[in-house]
Design an enzyme around this catalytic site. Structure first.
Site, short mmCIF file in Angstrom:
data_model
loop_
_atom_site.label_atom_id
_atom_site.label_comp_id
_atom_site.label_asym_id
_atom_site.label_seq_id
_atom_site.Cartn_x
_atom_site.Cartn_y
_atom_site.Cartn_z
N GLU A 24 0.84 -1.20 0.00
CA GLU A 24 0.00 0.00 0.00
C GLU A 24 0.87 1.24 0.00
O GLU A 24 1.84 1.33 0.75
CB GLU A 24 -0.90 0.08 1.25
CG GLU A 24 -2.05 -0.87 1.32
CD GLU A 24 -2.92 -0.60 2.54
OE1 GLU A 24 -2.88 0.54 3.07
OE2 GLU A 24 -3.63 -1.52 2.98
N GLU B 201 -13.81 5.65 -1.34
CA GLU B 201 -14.73 4.74 -0.65
C GLU B 201 -15.53 5.52 0.40
O GLU B 201 -15.01 5.91 1.43
CB GLU B 201 -13.95 3.60 -0.01
CG GLU B 201 -13.20 2.74 -1.04
CD GLU B 201 -12.24 1.75 -0.41
OE1 GLU B 201 -12.71 0.82 0.27
OE2 GLU B 201 -11.02 1.93 -0.57
N LYS C 84 -15.98 4.61 4.53
CA LYS C 84 -14.85 4.43 5.44
C LYS C 84 -14.96 5.40 6.61
O LYS C 84 -15.41 6.54 6.46
CB LYS C 84 -13.53 4.64 4.70
CG LYS C 84 -13.30 3.63 3.58
CD LYS C 84 -11.88 3.64 3.09
CE LYS C 84 -10.98 2.99 4.12
NZ LYS C 84 -9.60 2.82 3.59
N GLU D 177 -9.51 9.59 4.47
CA GLU D 177 -9.73 8.14 4.35
C GLU D 177 -10.70 7.80 3.23
O GLU D 177 -10.63 6.71 2.67
CB GLU D 177 -10.27 7.59 5.68
CG GLU D 177 -9.20 7.42 6.74
CD GLU D 177 -8.19 6.36 6.36
OE1 GLU D 177 -8.58 5.17 6.25
OE2 GLU D 177 -7.02 6.70 6.14
#
Length: 387
Positions: free
Chosen positions: A262, A316, A319, A325
């Protein structure tokens, strides 16, 4: 050999060299209620020239959609299953049979991530990690898949006790004997690699008064010299990765390879999230891709061509945590790019780099450069990425 043939040969040689320099993949997270179908996602991935994805579970719809795509896949055994996988070999065999054997090789599963950032898991699953990894591997042996599918576990950089300068990199003492040595022995014996999650954004956000934004974004800068070995660093990513290489070297595991599972930069953040913007995200990811596909290894390991997985494919919306985030995505849920960057060597040919610094490996220098980085270059502020 005519001039035109020579030009074609040199161009081909250049492309092959770049292609061998490193590999770019993408994390396909799904903590959202507005994402396209898995079939559309696979088509999107392929249309961008990406040939590696990492997922955070073994969702049948996703694995079926990837079947026959030619995209290599890393799947995850979630932290919540570590206890069962560690305590019950039969559970590990059943999990592998149901979630790997049932899809491979038409779905090209190349690795299993056993847990994710287990050392910062609030449920205290660290003690189950090594036996779970071993049981999953033994299950692969049973199904004769151990030679093609690797087993590892992504670690956050908070697993480092020291990271600055990079040459002083070391793992947290309390993790070395119970976890790191047996893990690294396992990775060495099975021919696997250490999975590492690295986020220069966290380090910059927490230390923007001492870390240059150009240094964090791979842009032109004078560099920072490691006082321990005299190597000059032109970006924070290399410094973070070399801190892990140094930690491996201290324990005498120089032969264990690394994959960056990541890394990324958010395109939006809260007011106090310094540096989170579309422009900076485009610069970080675009310059990182150019760096990986054309730049070889790190100053400490010039030959260590890296596979790097960008976080993440989509924004997303479900989250938790700060605004950042929910805004690491390369794409919006409607499959439009958040910002325009290429993902392949071919795409780089027409890409205007964001003020990219020299791509050469580390060089010996006699004196330090002003403007060093603080001890928190690992970005100890770790936010859980996926369940």
């Amino acid at each position: 050999m005519g001039p035109s043939f020579l030009r074609c040969f040199l161009l081909l040689l250049c492309v092959v060299t770049f292609a061998d320099a490193g590999s770019i993949g993408v994390n396909y997270g799904r903590i959202a209620n507005n994402l396209p179908s898995a079939v559309k996602v696979v088509n999107l991935v392929k249309s961008q020239g990406l040939d590696r994805v990492k997922v955070y579970d073994t969702d049948p719809a996703v694995l079926k959609a990837l079947s026959g795509s030619g995209v290599k896949v890393t799947v995850d055994l979630p932290n919540g299953l570590l206890y069962s996988a560690a305590k019950y070999p039969a559970f590990a065999r059943s999990w592998v049979q149901k979630n790997v054997v049932a899809y491979h090789p038409s779905t090209q599963i190349e690795a299993i991530a056993v847990g994710n950032e287990v050392f910062v898991d609030p449920h205290n699953t660290t003690k189950f990690l090594i036996p779970a990894m071993k049981n999953i591997h033994q299950a692969l042996v049973k199904f004769n898949l151990h030679s093609t599918i690797k087993v590892s576990s992504p670690i956050a950089l908070s697993a480092l006790q020291s990271s600055y300068p990079s040459s002083a990199g070391s793992f947290r003492p309390e993790l070395i004997e119970p976890v790191f040595k047996p893990m690294l022995d396992f990775l060495r014996q099975t021919g696997s690699y250490l999975m590492v999650n690295a986020y220069p954004f966290f380090a910059y956000e927490s230390n923007s008064d001492v870390i240059s934004l150009d240094y964090a974004l791979f842009r032109e800068n004078p560099g920072v010299v490691d006082s321990g070995n005299g190597l000059r660093y032109h970006n924070l990513f290399d410094a973070q990765i070399d801190a892990v290489f140094a930690a491996l070297s201290t324990l005498k595991y120089d032969d264990v390879k690394m994959v960056v599972t990541e890394t990324g930069w958010p395109s939006k953040g809260d007011e106090n999230e310094v540096g989170a913007s579309v422009e900076n995200a485009a610069a970080y990811n675009g310059n990182l891709i150019r760096r990986i596909l054309t730049g070889g290894g790190t100053p400490l390991r010039p030959q260590a061509d890296l596979t790097v997985y960008l976080f993440a494919l989509f924004n997303e919306n479900e989250k938790d945590g700060p605004t950042s985030e929910r805004n690491y995505g390369l794409f919006y849920p409607d499959q439009q790019k958040v910002y325009d960057i290429p993902f392949t060597v071919e795409g780089l040919k027409n890409y205007k780099a964001h003020n990219q610094p020299p791509l050469t490996g580390g060089q010996q220098v006699a004196a330090p450069v002003r403007g060093g980085v603080s001890k928190s270059t690992t970005g100890e502020h770790v936010v859980r990425r996926e369940p």
